[in-house]
Design a protein around this motif. Structure first.
Motif, short mmCIF file in Angstrom:
data_model
loop_
_atom_site.label_atom_id
_atom_site.label_comp_id
_atom_site.label_asym_id
_atom_site.label_seq_id
_atom_site.Cartn_x
_atom_site.Cartn_y
_atom_site.Cartn_z
N VAL A 134 79.61 16.16 16.79
CA VAL A 134 80.75 16.93 16.27
C VAL A 134 80.21 18.20 15.60
O VAL A 134 79.03 18.25 15.25
N PRO A 135 81.05 19.23 15.43
CA PRO A 135 80.57 20.48 14.84
C PRO A 135 79.90 20.27 13.48
O PRO A 135 80.36 19.46 12.67
N VAL A 136 78.81 21.01 13.28
CA VAL A 136 78.15 21.02 11.96
C VAL A 136 78.66 22.26 11.25
O VAL A 136 78.27 23.39 11.58
N PHE A 137 79.55 22.07 10.31
CA PHE A 137 80.24 23.22 9.71
C PHE A 137 80.14 23.30 8.20
O PHE A 137 80.61 24.24 7.58
N THR A 138 79.54 22.28 7.56
CA THR A 138 79.35 22.38 6.10
C THR A 138 77.94 22.91 5.83
O THR A 138 77.03 22.68 6.64
N PRO A 139 77.75 23.61 4.71
CA PRO A 139 76.44 24.20 4.43
C PRO A 139 75.36 23.13 4.24
O PRO A 139 75.59 22.12 3.58
N ALA A 140 74.19 23.39 4.82
CA ALA A 140 73.09 22.42 4.72
C ALA A 140 72.69 22.17 3.27
O ALA A 140 72.26 21.09 2.91
N GLU A 141 72.84 23.20 2.44
CA GLU A 141 72.36 23.07 1.05
C GLU A 141 73.45 22.57 0.10
O GLU A 141 73.22 22.43 -1.09
N GLN A 142 74.65 22.28 0.64
CA GLN A 142 75.74 21.86 -0.25
C GLN A 142 75.43 20.51 -0.90
O GLN A 142 75.13 19.53 -0.21
N GLU A 143 75.53 20.50 -2.23
CA GLU A 143 75.23 19.27 -2.96
C GLU A 143 76.32 18.24 -2.72
O GLU A 143 77.51 18.59 -2.63
N PHE A 144 75.94 17.00 -2.60
CA PHE A 144 76.93 15.92 -2.43
C PHE A 144 77.10 15.22 -3.76
O PHE A 144 76.16 14.60 -4.28
N ILE A 145 78.28 15.32 -4.31
CA ILE A 145 78.57 14.64 -5.58
C ILE A 145 79.55 13.51 -5.30
O ILE A 145 80.69 13.75 -4.88
N ILE A 146 79.08 12.29 -5.49
CA ILE A 146 79.91 11.11 -5.21
C ILE A 146 81.19 11.20 -6.05
O ILE A 146 81.13 11.43 -7.26
N GLY A 147 82.33 11.03 -5.38
CA GLY A 147 83.60 11.01 -6.10
C GLY A 147 84.19 12.38 -6.39
O GLY A 147 85.21 12.48 -7.06
N GLN A 148 83.56 13.44 -5.88
CA GLN A 148 84.09 14.78 -6.12
C GLN A 148 84.52 15.40 -4.80
O GLN A 148 83.69 15.78 -3.97
N ALA A 149 85.83 15.48 -4.59
CA ALA A 149 86.37 16.02 -3.35
C ALA A 149 86.00 17.49 -3.22
O ALA A 149 85.72 18.17 -4.21
N ILE A 150 86.01 17.98 -1.98
CA ILE A 150 85.65 19.38 -1.73
C ILE A 150 86.88 20.12 -1.21
O ILE A 150 87.47 19.74 -0.18
N LEU A 151 87.24 21.18 -1.94
CA LEU A 151 88.35 22.04 -1.50
C LEU A 151 87.83 22.95 -0.40
O LEU A 151 87.02 23.84 -0.64
N MET A 152 88.32 22.72 0.83
CA MET A 152 87.81 23.48 1.97
C MET A 152 88.59 24.77 2.16
O MET A 152 88.05 25.78 2.57
N ASN A 153 89.90 24.71 1.90
CA ASN A 153 90.75 25.87 2.09
C ASN A 153 91.92 25.78 1.12
O ASN A 153 92.54 24.73 0.99
N GLU A 154 92.18 26.88 0.43
CA GLU A 154 93.32 26.88 -0.49
C GLU A 154 94.61 27.18 0.25
O GLU A 154 94.64 27.99 1.16
N GLY A 155 95.66 26.48 -0.12
CA GLY A 155 96.96 26.70 0.53
C GLY A 155 98.07 26.36 -0.43
O GLY A 155 97.83 25.83 -1.54
N THR A 156 99.31 26.61 -0.02
CA THR A 156 100.43 26.42 -0.95
C THR A 156 101.55 25.53 -0.42
O THR A 156 102.37 25.03 -1.19
N ASP A 157 101.60 25.30 0.91
CA ASP A 157 102.75 24.60 1.47
C ASP A 157 102.53 23.09 1.65
O ASP A 157 103.48 22.32 1.63
N VAL A 158 101.31 22.70 1.89
CA VAL A 158 101.00 21.29 2.13
C VAL A 158 99.54 21.03 1.75
O VAL A 158 98.70 21.93 1.87
N SER A 159 99.27 19.80 1.30
CA SER A 159 97.89 19.39 1.04
C SER A 159 97.46 18.44 2.15
O SER A 159 98.09 17.40 2.36
N ILE A 160 96.43 18.83 2.88
CA ILE A 160 95.91 17.94 3.91
C ILE A 160 94.64 17.29 3.36
O ILE A 160 93.64 17.97 3.10
N PHE A 161 94.72 15.98 3.18
CA PHE A 161 93.57 15.22 2.68
C PHE A 161 92.92 14.53 3.89
O PHE A 161 93.52 13.64 4.49
#
Lengths: 320, 281
Positions: free
Chosen positions: A173-200
């Motif tokens: 599958v596509p590799v689209f997250t930064p290689a250096e991005q820290e992984f914090i258990i239990g901390q969701a990542i906001l990929m795109n800000e929006g106002t009409d709907v939240s896609i989890f």
């Protein structure tokens, strides 16, 4: 919206294999166990470099989980590897008693989760594993979205003391997250800000959520995308913050609706911030043979389903 | 080194503890606990190198014990307490609300001496293998002991573990099978015939010895023999021929007392057969 690009496609299981190898080099307490699926789990590099810290258990998953619990008692950090089905359903009682109830520092690493193992069919696919694992007290449940995030998650779980279920998959599958991005258990990542709907979204469906948001943007709909890589403990603050803004949610996962991410989000919202929710998930069905793409299409686990559910949930929001 | 007579005195007190513990809550498993009392007493008071007052989960450089058939908890708790792992008075909390002494052993409240939960059967040998391999990786010379029931041999995981330990030369491991011939529904020969256990374990590649389970001198001798056999490439199994309910005439040799506590009269009759050697809790 935030642009996501990729230059290569890789399997998330290879991210696990890479992370495990790095752990082997950096932490002598890390040991790995596998039940005759070393190639499938991408554990060969660890086995080759650290043969003394690699335990091949044969096709005996129950014994593997028990041995892992014993190794943890001695201060080691065991990573078990087999398919998600054999990592959970087959050994639920062993995990429950010897790992979760006993609070052992065991990392249950599960490949070929969901439908995307493809042609082997429903005996080897599993759509119930997140539910089984998240019901266990003490268990952390993680489902990363691409190679980089799976590697980072593998490194992160070694630093967390306690049982973890780490779920990943087989297809490239596509590799689209930064290689250096820290992984914090239990901390969701906001990929795109929006106002009409939240896609989890979680796992392979995060990329599909991004594709859905692009399609929705063309219809004038602004979608917020949140990558829930840790299903338990759920990042409640991130979910509630987003819902306070958008007022409705779509959840997306390669899992059964019962027991999955959608049910965790719905439970949270029902208790703390009632709002319309639609779920992209499998409803009370086993999988079947087929190519990964065919299966995701047939069972509606893709961008177009996320678009459909989004349009529906926005209508529901307007009515309420 | 305590003389055999001293160990026998302790065993008498442990049996009293077991009976009083299960009687107090009118629940529990006295039969197997009474039958394995000599084993527990020998292991903790004579055989193992361990530090009762300084319990750590890892137990570095100590011998470790894992109870696989967790329903023998009453005897194990009594021996742990009498051996100094925790206060003897705590035995009165057995199976009660908010107790560290759960019906089946658990680690959740940090009771010293217990390293894994057990009760759902068949898992302890696998855990013991993991602990033994961990010791080898740590360069730790301690041994790992475990006790399983003969009824527990019905569980498939036991044989997965048996194959692994022999196939991978886990030779710092001594697994004892409490062969009392009884399980909850009746004699093992009727419920699920076990065949020749010694030959089965030998066929799996273990070094197997047999010993009587209710003769203190012979239990000490058998465990010492097993210890001498470690480090030679094979895991060691002991087929321990014990009697369920041993020490109380009306409880001995039957499955009836596997999971049934004595009533007031039965307790009095049973305690009359067992000297209070160390003082009741």
């Amino acid at each position: 919206m935030t642009e996501f690009t990729f230059t290569e496609q890789k399997d998330t299981r290879s991210g696990f294999g890479q992370g495990l190898l790095e752990l082997g080099r950096n932490n002598p307490k890390v040991v790995a166990l596998c039940a005759d699926l070393t190639g499938s789990l991408k554990m060969e590099a660890f086995e080759k470099e650290f043969p003394d810290r690699f335990l091949q258990t044969g096709i005996a998953e129950a014994n593997m989980i028990g041995i892992a619990a014993g190794l943890a008692t001695g201060g080691h950090i065991p990573f078990t590897g087999t398919f998600a089905n054999f990592s959970t359903g087959r050994v639920y009682d062993q995990i429950r008693q010897s790992v979760a109830y006993s609070e052992k520092n065991v990392k249950i690493c599960a490949s070929h989760a969901g439908l995307t193992l493809g042609e082997d069919g429903a005996t080897h696919q599993i759509l119930e594993d997140i539910g089984m694992m998240k019901m266990l007290p003490h268990m952390v449940v993680i489902n990363p979205c691409d190679f980089n995030q799976t590697r980072a998650a593998t490194l992160a779980v070694a630093k967390h003391h306690g049982p973890v279920y780490l779920r990943f998959g087989r297809p490239k599958v596509p590799v689209f997250t930064p290689a250096e991005q820290e992984f914090i258990i239990g901390q969701a990542i906001l990929m795109n800000e929006g106002t009409d709907v939240s896609i989890f979204a979680t796992g392979h469906l995060v990329w599909e959520a991004i594709q859905a948001a692009i399609l929705l943007q063309k219809q004038g709909i602004s979608a917020e995308i949140i990558n829930i890589h840790t299903i338990k403990p759920l990042d409640k603050a991130a979910v509630l913050r987003s819902i306070a803004k958008t007022g409705c949610a779509v959840t997306a996962e390669e899992h059964m609706m019962n027991g999955g991410l959608g049910d965790s989000i719905a439970q949270l919202l029902a208790l703390e911030h009632p709002a319309p929710v639609e779920m992209v998930a499998v409803y009370d069905k086993f999988g079947e043979s087929g190519t990964p793409a065919q299966l995701m299409d047939k069972y509606g686990l893709n961008a177009s389903s996320i678009v459909d559910k989004t349009l529906k949930v926005i209508q529901r929001k307007k009515k309420s | 080194m305590p003389a055999i007579q001293e160990l026998e005195k302790i065993a008498s007190q442990v049996r009293r503890d077991v009976l009083r513990m299960v009687h107090a809550v009118q629940s529990g498993h006295p039969g197997g606990a009474l039958g394995a009392t000599e084993f527990f007493v020998s292991l903790y008071f004579e055989i193992m190198n361990h530090k009762p007052g300084q319990f750590t989960m890892e137990g570095r450089d100590e011998d470790l014990f894992f109870l696989s058939n967790g329903h023998l908890s009453a005897a194990w708790y009594s021996v742990l307490a009498r051996n100094g792992y925790f206060s003897i008075s705590e035995l009165s909390t057995f199976r009660k609300l908010n107790s560290r002494l759960q019906g089946h052993p658990a680690t959740a409240e940090g009771i010293p001496g217990v390293r894994i939960a057990s009760g759902s059967l068949g898992q302890g040998l696998s855990v013991s293998i993991g602990a033994a391999v961990s010791k080898k990786l740590n360069g730790d010379k301690g041994l790992v002991f475990t006790l399983m029931g003969d009824g527990e041999m019905d569980e498939g995981q036991i044989w997965e573990a048996a194959m692994y330990a022999a196939g991978k030369n886990v030779d710092n491991l001594i697994a004892t099978i409490d062969n009392n011939g009884q399980q909850i529904d009746g004699p093992t020969d009727k419920v699920m015939p076990l065949g020749n256990l010694k030959k089965k374990w030998e066929a799996f590649g273990w070094d197997v010895i047999e010993m009587p389970g209710n003769d203190m001198a012979k239990v000490v001798g058998g465990l010492n023999d097993a210890r001498q056999r470690c480090g030679k490439g094979k895991p060691v199994a002991i087929i321990m021929h014990s009697e369920m309910g041993h020490g109380v005439d009306f409880m001995a040799g039957t499955h009836h007392w596997h999971g049934v506590p004595p009533d007031n009269d039965q307790l009095a009759r049973a305690l009359a057969q067992l000297d209070e050697t160390l003082g009741d809790y």
